[in-house]
Design a protein around this motif. Structure first.
Motif, mmCIF file in Angstrom:
data_model
loop_
_atom_site.group_PDB
_atom_site.id
_atom_site.type_symbol
_atom_site.label_atom_id
_atom_site.label_comp_id
_atom_site.label_asym_id
_atom_site.label_seq_id
_atom_site.Cartn_x
_atom_site.Cartn_y
_atom_site.Cartn_z
ATOM 1 N N MET A 79 0.869 -1.184 0.000
ATOM 2 C CA MET A 79 0.000 0.000 0.000
ATOM 3 C C MET A 79 0.900 1.226 0.000
ATOM 4 O O MET A 79 1.739 1.387 0.884
ATOM 5 C CB MET A 79 -0.858 -0.016 1.267
ATOM 6 N N LEU A 80 0.723 2.075 -1.014
ATOM 7 C CA LEU A 80 1.559 3.271 -1.131
ATOM 8 C C LEU A 80 0.757 4.493 -0.682
ATOM 9 O O LEU A 80 -0.273 4.814 -1.257
ATOM 10 C CB LEU A 80 2.015 3.438 -2.588
ATOM 11 N N ASP A 135 -6.948 2.309 -6.866
ATOM 12 C CA ASP A 135 -6.962 3.731 -6.524
ATOM 13 C C ASP A 135 -7.904 3.982 -5.334
ATOM 14 O O ASP A 135 -8.858 3.240 -5.139
ATOM 15 C CB ASP A 135 -7.434 4.536 -7.745
ATOM 16 N N GLU A 136 -7.615 5.035 -4.563
ATOM 17 C CA GLU A 136 -8.435 5.367 -3.383
ATOM 18 C C GLU A 136 -8.628 4.107 -2.530
ATOM 19 O O GLU A 136 -9.742 3.774 -2.118
ATOM 20 C CB GLU A 136 -9.797 5.934 -3.812
ATOM 21 N N ALA A 137 -7.510 3.442 -2.250
ATOM 22 C CA ALA A 137 -7.565 2.085 -1.701
ATOM 23 C C ALA A 137 -8.060 2.021 -0.259
ATOM 24 O O ALA A 137 -8.295 0.935 0.273
ATOM 25 C CB ALA A 137 -6.179 1.429 -1.806
ATOM 26 N N HIS A 138 -8.247 3.195 0.392
ATOM 27 C CA HIS A 138 -8.840 3.152 1.733
ATOM 28 C C HIS A 138 -10.311 2.765 1.652
ATOM 29 O O HIS A 138 -10.919 2.419 2.647
ATOM 30 C CB HIS A 138 -8.680 4.506 2.426
ATOM 31 N N PHE A 196 -0.674 -6.385 -6.280
ATOM 32 C CA PHE A 196 -1.775 -5.422 -6.140
ATOM 33 C C PHE A 196 -1.179 -4.233 -5.375
ATOM 34 O O PHE A 196 -0.746 -4.409 -4.232
ATOM 35 C CB PHE A 196 -2.920 -5.998 -5.312
ATOM 36 N N VAL A 197 -1.170 -3.062 -6.005
ATOM 37 C CA VAL A 197 -0.611 -1.887 -5.328
ATOM 38 C C VAL A 197 -1.751 -0.951 -4.946
ATOM 39 O O VAL A 197 -2.458 -0.434 -5.817
ATOM 40 C CB VAL A 197 0.395 -1.150 -6.232
ATOM 41 N N GLY A 198 -1.953 -0.768 -3.665
ATOM 42 C CA GLY A 198 -2.966 0.173 -3.196
ATOM 43 C C GLY A 198 -2.402 1.587 -3.217
ATOM 44 O O GLY A 198 -1.241 1.800 -2.880
#
Ligand SMILES: [Zn+2]
Length: 494
Positions: A28-29, A118-121, A141-143
């Protein structure tokens, strides 16, 4: 690399590369507002394409699909297909596919070498099922999120990358500094907490208290300096009440909620830009005013959510020509409860066990801000003298001898009026101008000066000066406060 990346953005990509190289597959970035999330995403996409890895970019709402495609095009990434109904850009052969999570839930998943969320929250159970499928186990999977603090994210993502912080971005000039005042304290004792945040209906009722609404407007008149302002309300009814109160005070005001059509939203933004309206009352939506030049945030939406709080304040942190800081008028006690937004920090993802709104031991290491008793400015804990008005707490009331006369400088709320940019001489001169112009009683200027500073204008020159908008707004705020007091007194007398 075809992107002109800043060293801090390079740091983000390096951290991501290192995380994947170490075997992590669900990093998660954290990319704060203003960090250039689009450029970073574009660089990740380009890196994947160079290795012939198809990319799937997932957004949490249908309305974000077109925006994403546009932003990629701006970065020179054209090989994009859209998965969405009968979208004109549907093209399954393109190596970059953009889709909303809603569309993906209903379709068979396309092949991808990397998935960007995108908008992974914003979490969907669908993500959890997808990430757990054996055929996707090796696909990264990159958040991406400015606020990756949602409950339980740590059960699915395996790494949190924090390449920078809001504090650093402010210090480096990427984001605007901000100053917070807490002019009123709402009574939320009867508002229940539901699913981690305040019950919306009860909150709306508590925040619709007429005194709170009136105070919001008079505070803005007094401190707002006519800045382009975004005012956050609890719900539509509450936003309407705030907007009506601003209009009644002669402040041209706009209104936006999630049902406002995009064209109308753009028109309202344009009216704010050219000064036809000063304040926009709104209920938080993901896309409200993302590109507007906002220099004052009014927060009338108390929240226990660090995510919501950070995103709201983030609307005012964009830098702009001539902007030195964003003014935050927090009528919700949220800053006093959660801390300054640039102090909110987590170095690991939430594992689902933590209670929302509660600070962990580590986070308590950053103490909460304290309110200046004189001007209601919030100052970092441990700072003694108020950076805004200069008030130092141990001197509640002091008597100074000045030019042979005793002048009492009062503590308490009165000194709050000093938080405007005028010197006492300017204030006095503008009062004289108004006294002459409006043919007021000859003691008007002196009395108003006393009301504001708690002392007489001793030693000041008796010469008029044309008042400016900031000053007139302050004067108006005093008159509104006076009228409200009279109304209240009349009620008590009746
Ligand atoms: Zn102060």
């Amino acid at each position: 690399m075809k992107f002109d990346l800043h060293p801090l953005q390079h740091r983000a990509l390096d951290m991501l590369r290192a995380s994947l190289a170490s075997g992590k597959r669900r990093p998660m970035l954290q990319a704060p507002t203003g960090f250039g999330k689009t450029v970073i995403s574009a660089a990740i996409v380009e890196g994947a394409l160079r290795k012939d890895n198809p990319v799937l970019f997932v957004v949490p709402f249908l309305s974000l699909v077109d925006q994403t495609v546009e932003k990629f095009a701006e970065q020179g990434i054209e090989s994009v297909g859209v998965m969405q109904g009968y979208h004109p850009q549907t093209d399954a052969k393109q190596p970059v596919q953009v889709a909303s999570v809603q569309t993906l839930m209903r379709r068979s998943l396309p092949k991808a070498g990397i998935v960007l969320i995108d908008e992974a929250h914003r979490w969907f159970d669908f993500y959890g099922k997808w990430m757990a499928m054996p055929e996707w186990a090796d696909v990264p999977f990159v958040g991406l999120s400015a606020t990756p603090w949602a409950k339980g994210l740590g059960k699915h993502y395996d790494d949190l990358l924090v390449p920078t912080s809001t504090k650093e971005l402010i210090a480096e000039g990427w984001l605007s500094p901000f100053k917070v005042f807490a002019p009123s304290h709402p009574d939320l004792s009867k508002v229940r907490t539901v699913a981690g945040d305040y019950h919306e209906g009860e909150l709306s009722e508590a925040m619709s208290n007429p005194i709170l609404i009136a105070d919001t407007v008079s505070t803005w008149l007094q401190l707002g300096e006519d800045r382009p302002t975004l005012c956050f309300a609890v719900d539509r009814a509450h936003a309407r009440k705030l907007s009506d109160e601003f209009e009644a005070a002669g402040v041209p005001t706009g209104y936006v909620d999630m049902n406002t059509p995009p064209e109308e939203r753009a028109a309202i933004g344009e009216r704010l830009r050219n000064g036809q309206i000063k304040v926009i009352c709104n209920v938080y939506t993901l896309t409200t005013g993302v590109d507007w030049d906002i220099r004052c945030i009014i927060l009338n939406r108390p929240t226990k959510s660090e995510i919501l709080f950070t995103q709201i304040i983030g609307r005012g942190l964009r830098t702009a020509e001539g902007k030195t800081e964003c003014l935050v008028l927090d009528h919700s006690d949220t800053t006093l409860r959660l801390g300054f937004v640039d102090d909110i920090h987590h170095d690991r993802l939430d594992d689902g066990k933590r209670q929302s709104g509660k600070r962990t031991k580590r986070e308590k290491a950053t103490p909460l801000p304290q309110e200046c008793k004189a001007c209601s400015c919030l100052k970092p804990a441990g700072i003694h003298k108020c950076p805004s008005c200069g008030f130092a707490p141990e001197r509640q009331s002091r008597i100074e001898e000045q030019q042979g006369e005793l002048i009492q400088i009062k503590g308490g709320k009165k000194a709050r009026k000093e938080a405007t940019p005028h010197s006492p001489q300017e204030v006095y001169s503008m009062l004289i101008w108004i006294q002459q112009d409006r043919d007021y009683n000859q003691n008007f200027a002196k009395a108003k000066f006393m009301e504001r500073y708690g002392n007489w204008p001793v030693g000041l020159k008796h010469e008029p000066l044309a008042p400016d908008a900031v000053f007139l707004n302050w004067l108006k705020s005093r008159q509104i406060a006076y009228a409200k007091r009279k109304q209240k007194d009349a009620k008590h007398a009746a």
